[in-house]
Design an enzyme around this catalytic site. Structure first.
Site, PDB file in Angstrom:
ATOM      1  N   LYS A 140     -47.458 -26.599 -13.663  1.00  0.00           N
ATOM      2  CA  LYS A 140     -47.422 -26.782 -12.220  1.00  0.00           C
ATOM      3  C   LYS A 140     -48.591 -27.650 -11.773  1.00  0.00           C
ATOM      4  CE  LYS A 140     -49.996 -22.505 -11.458  1.00  0.00           C
ATOM      5  NZ  LYS A 140     -50.023 -21.178 -10.817  1.00  0.00           N
ATOM      6  N   TYR A 165     -75.891 -40.055   2.303  1.00  0.00           N
ATOM      7  CA  TYR A 165     -75.663 -39.483   3.627  1.00  0.00           C
ATOM      8  C   TYR A 165     -76.637 -38.344   3.922  1.00  0.00           C
ATOM      9  CZ  TYR A 165     -71.202 -41.980   4.037  1.00  0.00           C
ATOM     10  OH  TYR A 165     -70.238 -42.945   4.132  1.00  0.00           O
TER      11      TYR A 165
END
Length: 432
Positions: free
Chosen positions: A86, A324
């Site tokens: 999956k 940042y």
């Protein structure tokens, strides 16, 4: 030597014909490539290497583990293996992974939804496919058309499936097989044991359906500091006994996930469902002292390596701030490397100022905030680092290794989360 190539991850069979892999080798889903340092392709220098050889090794190791020689000598039926693929095979690429496992004779495949199952069928996969989380109303036709096996979570789902089966002209054997999920204590999906009589009554009115399997999911199979798994085993055994009393054949019985495959033989039943361990990663056991013992019981090989190249080097003075929000400040003259990898590629943002990469066989700390497309690392101690060097995020370089579980511990998360986060724009190279 490889010719330059633009490689994209393609998992839909119809799209394969539109892709051109400019290798001198024969085109195929599994492409042999030389050692990492010779990988060349046009475009942004970030990629993942998926070792299909390691994947197949792990499948075979799991099969041997749950079918020990002593048991086989008694002529008992061989336990089946359902490979859980999956979520794009935990980020590895669902179609290439399924094809490799199919060639290695995986017995079943497990997916999340009918769309994943249909994609596998389009790609030529013919093994049984179980939709582990059931289906939503309206998916019945696609399930029947693609010969998928749905999990039933609620008795009323039987009527939806029966109605579609009664109208279908594609039924080859006259019945649609399904697996019943029992909620043994995880309290997520599945019918309660007390609902089994009601389920049996509804099933009796569904002549086109056949109960082909019964399963449950363990919530804490790697945790040995509580009794939860033992309690779930007892609840599941009681549910199976109730089914027997109602003359319901449970079909293929399965319970064991990755950690239970390694550590709890009583849960193996007729089939096991390896997920993370199939890709080479063990769960974190509790107590942690169990980890070496469990890893030794079932040795597996990591399937995925994740790498990028250094695209910039900059010397900065003490007091210089990086990234940042200026979350890292140089305390001394430092050399800063920038690599072409960010959180959009699957490099978790939580690793800001905590993670590390491997450059030229040495660890280098990640510094500043991981941004969407770029990450910085302090390579001051790696004097020969240069633009173009490979930065290994998961994998081995120069005898130094950093595994996905290593990073998961730093990030305080599960290995599977990091694997599933691997971005679509990261090319996958499939190695035999």
């Amino acid at each position: 030597m490889l010719q330059p190539v633009l490689l994209r991850l393609v998992t839909n069979r119809r799209a394969w014909t539109n892709e051109r892999f400019l290798f001198r080798a024969k085109i195929g889903y599994s492409v042999k490539i030389p050692m990492t340092r010779t990988v060349k392709f046009d475009g942004r220098p970030i990629w993942a290497e998926v070792s299909l050889g390691a994947l197949v090794h792990n499948l075979r190791a799991i099969r041997r583990h749950v079918n020990p020689a002593a048991a086989s000598s008694k002529r008992s039926p061989r336990r089946l293996v359902l490979a859980v693929i999956k979520s794009n095979a935990y980020g590895h690429g669902i179609v290439p992974v399924a094809r490799a496992l199919s060639r290695a004779r995986s017995d079943w495949f497990g997916v999340t939804c009918s769309a994943e199952g249909a994609e596998l069928r389009e790609s030529g996969i013919r093994e049984p496919i179980l939709i582990l989380t059931g289906f939503w109303a309206g998916e019945e036709q696609r399930i029947l058309e693609n010969n998928l096996t749905p999990a039933i979570m609620r008795p009323e789902q039987l009527r939806l499936l029966e109605k579609a089966a009664a109208k279908s002209r594609k039924l080859r054997r006259g019945h649609v097989g399904f697996h019943l999920k029992i909620d043994s204590g995880m309290n997520r999906l599945g019918i309660q044991p007390s609902e089994i009589p009601a389920f049996a009554r509804v099933l009796a009115d569904c002549p086109h359906l056949r109960l082909a399997g019964t399963f449950t999911h363990i919530a804490s199979s790697e945790v040995f500091t509580t009794e939860q798994t033992i309690e779930q085993e007892k609840a599941f055994i009681a549910a199976l006994a109730c089914m027997k009393s109602l003359k319901l054949d449970p079909g293929i019985v399965h319970m064991a996930n990755s950690a239970a495959i390694v550590s709890r033989p009583s849960t193996w039943y007729h089939m096991v469902r390896p997920g993370a361990v199939l890709y080479g990663y063990h769960q974190f056991f509790e107590p942690s002292a169990m980890n070496p013992e469990m890893e030794a019981k079932l040795p597996v090989r990591p399937v995925l390596s994740f790498r990028a190249r250094i695209i910039s080097l900059k010397d900065v003075a003490p007091g210089a701030r990086v990234g940042y929000n200026a979350r890292w400040t140089a305390e001394k003259p430092s050399r800063i490397a920038v690599l072409a990898a960010g959180y959009a590629d699957g490099l978790a943002r939580v690793l800001s100022n905590k993670g590390r990469i491997i450059v030229r066989g040495q660890f280098a700390p990640m510094i500043g905030t991981v941004s969407m497309d770029l990450t910085a690392a302090d390579v001051t101690g790696i004097s020969d680092a240069c633009v173009g060097d490979i930065a290994t995020i998961y994998g081995t370089d120069g005898g130094t290794t950093q595994s996905v579980p290593d990073v998961a511990r730093i990030a305080n998360t599960a290995s599977a989360e990091l694997l599933c986060a691997l971005g679509k724009r990261v090319p996958r190279f499939y190695l035999s």
